[in-house]
Enzyme design. Sequence first.
Site, PDB file in Angstrom:
ATOM      1  N   LYS A   1       0.855  -1.192   0.000  1.00 17.30           N
ATOM      2  CA  LYS A   1       0.000   0.000   0.000  1.00 17.30           C
ATOM      3  C   LYS A   1       0.896   1.249   0.000  1.00 17.30           C
ATOM      4  CE  LYS A   1      -4.381   1.270   2.217  1.00 17.30           C
ATOM      5  NZ  LYS A   1      -5.205   1.074   3.434  1.00 17.30           N
TER       6      LYS A   1
HETATM    7  O1  G3P Z   1      -7.575   2.070   5.549  1.00 20.31           O
HETATM    8  C1  G3P Z   1      -7.879   3.031   4.586  1.00 20.31           C
HETATM    9  C2  G3P Z   1      -9.180   3.742   4.903  1.00 20.31           C
HETATM   10  O2  G3P Z   1     -10.244   2.843   4.814  1.00 20.31           O
HETATM   11  C3  G3P Z   1      -9.192   4.388   6.269  1.00 20.31           C
HETATM   12  O3  G3P Z   1     -10.224   5.303   6.284  1.00 20.31           O
HETATM   13  O4  G3P Z   1     -11.278   7.355   7.200  1.00 20.31           O
HETATM   14  O5  G3P Z   1     -11.618   5.140   8.348  1.00 20.31           O
HETATM   15  O6  G3P Z   1      -9.389   6.253   8.469  1.00 20.31           O
HETATM   16  P1  G3P Z   1     -10.643   6.046   7.651  1.00 20.31           P
END
Ligand code: G3P
Length: 218
Positions: free
Chosen positions: A87
């Site tokens: 990633k």
């Molecule tokens: O892991 C990538 C993404 O899904 C994280 O999003 O906004 O939940 O931190 P968030």
Amino acid sequence: MKFFIDTADLSEIQEGLKLGIIDGVTTNPSLMAKLGIKGEKAINDHYAKIAEMVPGPVSAEVLSMSYEKMISEGQNLSSIASNIVVKIPMCLEGIKAIHFFKQKGVKTNCTLIFSAAQAIMAAKAGATMISPFVGRIDDSSWDGIQLIEQIAHIFSQYTWDTEILAASIRNPLHIVKCAEVGADIATCPLSAIQGLVNHPLTTIGIDKFLEDTKKFME
Ligand code: G3P
């Protein structure tokens, strides 16, 4: 649409796998930080455990921002297991690293994508998947689903094989909307996936059936 679970927590992954609908895992530095583990060996061992639990792709994120360190980190991560996906954040150094890994046959997931321009660049560079962050866009009063729809429309015009991995999913409605507009994958918290099962009329119907069952069962 494939369902990935967005967590580094082994018990959450285990619980999600019981549903039989989890196709992969995504992690990120914030999710890894919650585990309280420290050091490269402990981190690599944890990724190895996840990769062993899940037959599908497991995204493990590089932590450096220079091309050279992204390459060395990504080579380390991809050597952990065959289903590890490297990633890489959306930036010029990251695009160079994605291009490098494309040439080496190493799968990548370009993350922290917030525009169609970034999505096009990552796809051109050869990213296996791209992660537009739906929830964080919504949090900033824009429309995250509209971005997924825009990217899906653009990608449908060309032969790029990059998959749209809708990320930063907050709730079951996000999952439904991502499916409606053609995301290839949605990576979700376990709670959002479990929440798909809920509808008040279903609960009312089950309660009524249970109540009526008592009338003819001993
Ligand atoms: O892991 C990538 C993404 O899904 C994280 O999003 O906004 O939940 O931190 P968030």
